[in-house]
Design a protein around this motif. Sequence first.
Motif, PDB file in Angstrom:
ATOM      1  N   GLN A 178      17.759  48.435  -5.031  1.00  0.00           N
ATOM      2  CA  GLN A 178      18.552  49.426  -4.311  1.00  0.00           C
ATOM      3  C   GLN A 178      19.664  48.773  -3.491  1.00  0.00           C
ATOM      4  OE1 GLN A 178      16.297  52.875  -2.641  1.00  0.00           O
ATOM      5  NE2 GLN A 178      14.504  51.597  -3.043  1.00  0.00           N
ATOM      6  N   ASN A 179      20.793  49.458  -3.449  1.00  0.00           N
ATOM      7  CA  ASN A 179      21.916  48.949  -2.652  1.00  0.00           C
ATOM      8  C   ASN A 179      21.681  49.224  -1.171  1.00  0.00           C
ATOM      9  OD1 ASN A 179      24.022  51.161  -1.494  1.00  0.00           O
ATOM     10  ND2 ASN A 179      22.978  51.983  -3.310  1.00  0.00           N
ATOM     11  N   ARG A 180      22.291  48.398  -0.354  1.00  0.00           N
ATOM     12  CA  ARG A 180      22.294  48.579   1.100  1.00  0.00           C
ATOM     13  C   ARG A 180      23.748  48.604   1.547  1.00  0.00           C
ATOM     14  NH1 ARG A 180      17.493  50.626   1.135  1.00  0.00           N
ATOM     15  NH2 ARG A 180      15.832  49.141   0.555  1.00  0.00           N
ATOM     16  N   ASN A 181      24.163  49.751   2.068  1.00  0.00           N
ATOM     17  CA  ASN A 181      25.555  49.909   2.502  1.00  0.00           C
ATOM     18  C   ASN A 181      26.530  49.599   1.380  1.00  0.00           C
ATOM     19  OD1 ASN A 181      24.780  50.567   5.219  1.00  0.00           O
ATOM     20  ND2 ASN A 181      24.448  48.372   5.594  1.00  0.00           N
ATOM     21  N   GLY A 182      26.162  50.004   0.159  1.00  0.00           N
ATOM     22  CA  GLY A 182      27.058  49.876  -0.976  1.00  0.00           C
ATOM     23  C   GLY A 182      27.007  48.556  -1.695  1.00  0.00           C
ATOM     24  N   ALA A 183      26.161  47.624  -1.272  1.00  0.00           N
ATOM     25  CA  ALA A 183      26.091  46.304  -1.898  1.00  0.00           C
ATOM     26  C   ALA A 183      24.663  45.998  -2.333  1.00  0.00           C
ATOM     27  CB  ALA A 183      26.592  45.231  -0.937  1.00  0.00           C
ATOM     28  N   LEU A 184      24.552  45.187  -3.379  1.00  0.00           N
ATOM     29  CA  LEU A 184      23.254  44.734  -3.875  1.00  0.00           C
ATOM     30  C   LEU A 184      22.986  43.340  -3.320  1.00  0.00           C
ATOM     31  CD1 LEU A 184      23.723  45.980  -7.530  1.00  0.00           C
ATOM     32  CD2 LEU A 184      22.069  46.896  -5.883  1.00  0.00           C
ATOM     33  N   ASN A 185      21.919  43.226  -2.534  1.00  0.00           N
ATOM     34  CA  ASN A 185      21.594  41.991  -1.840  1.00  0.00           C
ATOM     35  C   ASN A 185      20.629  41.164  -2.674  1.00  0.00           C
ATOM     36  OD1 ASN A 185      20.462  40.043  -0.016  1.00  0.00           O
ATOM     37  ND2 ASN A 185      21.241  41.283   1.680  1.00  0.00           N
ATOM     38  N   LEU A 186      20.976  39.898  -2.928  1.00  0.00           N
ATOM     39  CA  LEU A 186      20.116  39.049  -3.737  1.00  0.00           C
ATOM     40  C   LEU A 186      18.764  38.795  -3.089  1.00  0.00           C
ATOM     41  CD1 LEU A 186      22.635  36.356  -5.079  1.00  0.00           C
ATOM     42  CD2 LEU A 186      21.688  38.332  -6.279  1.00  0.00           C
ATOM     43  N   VAL A 187      18.703  38.825  -1.773  1.00  0.00           N
ATOM     44  CA  VAL A 187      17.427  38.626  -1.086  1.00  0.00           C
ATOM     45  C   VAL A 187      16.438  39.707  -1.492  1.00  0.00           C
ATOM     46  CG1 VAL A 187      16.277  38.560   1.152  1.00  0.00           C
ATOM     47  CG2 VAL A 187      18.498  37.437   0.855  1.00  0.00           C
ATOM     48  N   GLU A 188      16.901  40.931  -1.639  1.00  0.00           N
ATOM     49  CA  GLU A 188      16.027  42.032  -2.026  1.00  0.00           C
ATOM     50  C   GLU A 188      15.663  41.960  -3.508  1.00  0.00           C
ATOM     51  OE1 GLU A 188      17.234  45.823  -0.646  1.00  0.00           O
ATOM     52  OE2 GLU A 188      17.716  45.099   1.361  1.00  0.00           O
ATOM     53  N   LEU A 189      16.563  41.402  -4.322  1.00  0.00           N
ATOM     54  CA  LEU A 189      16.236  41.227  -5.737  1.00  0.00           C
ATOM     55  C   LEU A 189      15.068  40.273  -5.903  1.00  0.00           C
ATOM     56  CD1 LEU A 189      16.789  41.442  -8.805  1.00  0.00           C
ATOM     57  CD2 LEU A 189      18.466  39.593  -8.519  1.00  0.00           C
ATOM     58  N   ALA A 190      14.996  39.243  -5.080  1.00  0.00           N
ATOM     59  CA  ALA A 190      13.960  38.223  -5.221  1.00  0.00           C
ATOM     60  C   ALA A 190      12.559  38.835  -5.230  1.00  0.00           C
ATOM     61  CB  ALA A 190      14.089  37.193  -4.097  1.00  0.00           C
ATOM     62  N   GLY A 191      12.348  39.854  -4.413  1.00  0.00           N
ATOM     63  CA  GLY A 191      11.032  40.480  -4.329  1.00  0.00           C
ATOM     64  C   GLY A 191      10.660  41.313  -5.539  1.00  0.00           C
ATOM     65  N   LEU A 192      11.615  41.557  -6.427  1.00  0.00           N
ATOM     66  CA  LEU A 192      11.368  42.381  -7.612  1.00  0.00           C
ATOM     67  C   LEU A 192      11.098  41.544  -8.866  1.00  0.00           C
ATOM     68  CD1 LEU A 192      14.272  44.951  -7.106  1.00  0.00           C
ATOM     69  CD2 LEU A 192      11.878  45.230  -6.438  1.00  0.00           C
TER      70      LEU A 192
END
Length: 376
Positions: free
Chosen positions: A129-143
């Motif tokens: 999911q995006n945060r404030n219109g951007a995709l954060n790589l830190v959040e991708l790591a958990g997936l």
Amino acid sequence: MLTAASRSADFPALQGIHYLNTAAESIPPVCVTEAVAEYMQHKGLGMRGRDFHFPRVEECREISAKMLGLTTGEVSFCSCSSEAYNLLASALDLKPQDEVVVTDLDFPAGATPWLTAPEHARPVTRLWQNRNGALNLVELAGLLNERTALVQISLVSFYNGHRIPFAGFQKMVRQLAPKAVIAVDVTQALGRVQLDCQSADIIISSTHKWTLGIHGGGIIGVPEKSAARLTTHAGGWNHIANAFDADRFERASVKPGAMSFSVGMPSFAALYALNASLRYLDGIGISNIAAHADPLVARVQEGLRELGITPLCAEQPECPSGIVSFRHEKSAQINEALLAENIHIMHQAGRMRVAVHGYNTAEDIEKLLATLRGAL
């Protein structure tokens, strides 16, 4: 495109309008109209027309490969990006224990094939999911994990223009999900920005947006290293090596990789058009288009903020794209005011999207901002 004289000569349809909606539909240059007319001339020859049709496909493959940074044997065509993704699903043959990562900034073509599979063969879908219109790589790591079979992204989001920093993204996927296929939709990038995703496992694009082509085409790029893994299981004939051999009803030998995605008769009209449009863009140079259009995008961002409007994606000087989107409670009235001035952007459910290509001018942008100012 890029100069007043070439713009007038190559894009007579732009006379008197401010067209800022290429992310939905492009305005083809005159050479594309001529290419489609040539196709019709060849079609009028009946079966003899194929003597011209198939060589044009190979010419289109050549320029498409150059634009994608691949070899001709790594590039093929189908009817649209949706078909390409369904054929990719056939190649992957995912199981319930597999996991797929998609983003909420992706176009449905790349995000839905994994959701429509039969329940007994449906993989687990994880949403980045995006945060404030951007995709954060830190959040991708958990997936990501050992079960991740596919990570599907759009290099540039159709929704708000966010462009993924591909090098960092790819490094993370390769480290945390070593078995995963990386699939990249470049529909909102090809023809407008310099691609940096040639090392993906599969690259997919439609042909009627920034490439300046027409409907009915899809481009598929599969590097040789991924060909064996990404060979479809679909039926057909054009992608079957032994389609007319004596043993054709005993076995089907599918051409590997990208070639397996061309399952039927090529969409010749679309490929005549694409061959012309990509050669036109290549002649100008994508770097020149970006150098001309990126400052116009920055001006849109700046102008919106001057009007108190926050774009749906922050400026990305290091990862530029051609799209700026925003929301406004008066979007319907704003759109009416824009259309009254012959300014064309996308308006959908309160979201407005501005798309800037090489045929756009500073006058287009200032007219847009002045009309917005008046409407507000």
